[in-house]
Enzyme design. Structure first.
Site, mmCIF file in Angstrom:
data_model
loop_
_atom_site.group_PDB
_atom_site.id
_atom_site.type_symbol
_atom_site.label_atom_id
_atom_site.label_comp_id
_atom_site.label_asym_id
_atom_site.label_seq_id
_atom_site.Cartn_x
_atom_site.Cartn_y
_atom_site.Cartn_z
ATOM 1 N N CYS A 9 35.042 5.331 93.748
ATOM 2 C CA CYS A 9 36.090 4.951 93.741
ATOM 3 C C CYS A 9 37.413 5.139 92.634
ATOM 4 C CB CYS A 9 36.665 3.134 94.467
ATOM 5 S SG CYS A 9 35.990 2.231 93.280
ATOM 6 N N ASN A 12 36.540 1.291 90.090
ATOM 7 C CA ASN A 12 35.335 1.270 89.722
ATOM 8 C C ASN A 12 35.211 -0.660 89.872
ATOM 9 O OD1 ASN A 12 33.104 1.898 87.571
ATOM 10 N ND2 ASN A 12 32.311 1.912 89.664
ATOM 11 N N CYS A 14 36.596 -2.811 92.409
ATOM 12 C CA CYS A 14 36.696 -3.241 93.603
ATOM 13 C C CYS A 14 35.459 -2.609 94.610
ATOM 14 C CB CYS A 14 37.806 -3.163 94.542
ATOM 15 S SG CYS A 14 39.154 -4.527 93.079
ATOM 16 N N ARG A 15 35.708 -1.580 94.942
ATOM 17 C CA ARG A 15 35.236 -0.414 96.371
ATOM 18 C C ARG A 15 33.660 -0.407 95.901
ATOM 19 N NH1 ARG A 15 39.814 3.268 98.264
ATOM 20 N NH2 ARG A 15 40.359 2.790 95.803
ATOM 21 N N SER A 16 33.551 0.761 94.963
ATOM 22 C CA SER A 16 32.583 0.941 94.304
ATOM 23 C C SER A 16 31.506 0.631 93.650
ATOM 24 C CB SER A 16 32.652 2.228 93.241
ATOM 25 O OG SER A 16 33.361 2.157 92.307
ATOM 26 N N ASP A 122 41.838 0.310 99.395
ATOM 27 C CA ASP A 122 42.173 -0.063 98.507
ATOM 28 C C ASP A 122 42.537 -1.545 98.541
ATOM 29 O OD1 ASP A 122 42.117 -0.736 96.019
ATOM 30 O OD2 ASP A 122 44.032 0.740 95.351
HETATM 31 P P1 4NP Z 1 39.264 0.195 93.241
HETATM 32 O O1 4NP Z 1 40.456 -0.638 93.668
HETATM 33 O O2 4NP Z 1 39.415 1.653 93.305
HETATM 34 O O3 4NP Z 1 38.595 -0.171 94.318
HETATM 35 O O4 4NP Z 1 38.661 -0.723 91.922
HETATM 36 C C1 4NP Z 1 41.179 -0.602 92.676
HETATM 37 C C2 4NP Z 1 41.107 -0.880 91.346
HETATM 38 C C3 4NP Z 1 42.276 -1.650 90.185
HETATM 39 C C4 4NP Z 1 43.365 -0.849 89.928
HETATM 40 C C5 4NP Z 1 43.640 0.019 91.380
HETATM 41 C C6 4NP Z 1 42.959 0.186 92.364
HETATM 42 N N1 4NP Z 1 44.247 -0.244 89.242
HETATM 43 O O5 4NP Z 1 45.441 -0.274 89.129
HETATM 44 O O6 4NP Z 1 44.349 -1.209 88.792
#
Ligand code: 4NP
Length: 150
Positions: A9, A12, A14-16, A122
């Site tokens: 994702c 790295n 939240c989702r992955s 997201d």
């Molecule tokens: P992820 O979510 O891609 O599912 O881990 C996010 C985590 C952090 C950020 C964006 C999306 N960020 O902008 O810090």
């Protein structure tokens, strides 16, 4: 040799990490290795977001020991299947592929199921409900993947 699956994702955190924990829990540890990475480096070295840790915990999974890392081109050498959460992840990773064979390893995670949407949204800027929704769709996709791998 183990089959290796990488979940990708943006952050790295939240989702992955959820996808890594969920798929690893559904496959034989001796034959399938699951890892995760982000296309961005904002959170490298950090544990998953507490909201992902909490929703995983709710379903009996402990993902708290995972550590954020950034996707690297060498992951194409290491992994057999690379699942991305959304189209931005897809194009970011695809731009790093050195040949057609590497590019063909990349798939949208939700392409494994028919849930009416193609991208795992997201949840980072939303509330806990978003994490529950994301958990459910990742779980369905991982169930389908596990059936193929087991
Ligand atoms: P992820 O979510 O891609 O599912 O881990 C996010 C985590 C952090 C950020 C964006 C999306 N960020 O902008 O810090």
């Amino acid at each position: 040799m183990k089959t290796k699956v990488l979940m990708v994702c943006l952050g790295n955190i939240c989702r992955s990490p959820l996808a890594e924990g969920i798929l690893q829990s559904k496959v034989d540890f001796d034959t399938v290795l699951v890892d995760s990475a982000g296309t961005a480096g904002y959170h490298v070295g950090n544990p998953p977001d507490p909201r992902s840790v909490a929703v995983a915990q709710k379903y009996g999974l402990d993902i708290s020991a995972q550590k954020c890392r950034r996707f690297s081109r060498t992951d194409f050498d290491e992994f057999d299947f690379i699942y991305v959460m959304d189209r931005n992840n897809f194009s970011d990773i695809a731009s790093l592929a050195r040949n057609q064979q590497e590019a063909e390893k990349i798939k949208l995670l939700l392409s494994e199921v028919n849930v009416g949407i193609h991208e795992v949204p997201d949840p980072y800027h939303g509330d806990e409900d978003g994490f529950e929704d994301v958990y459910q769709m990742i779980d369905l996709a991982c169930e389908a993947i596990a059936k193929k791998l087991n």
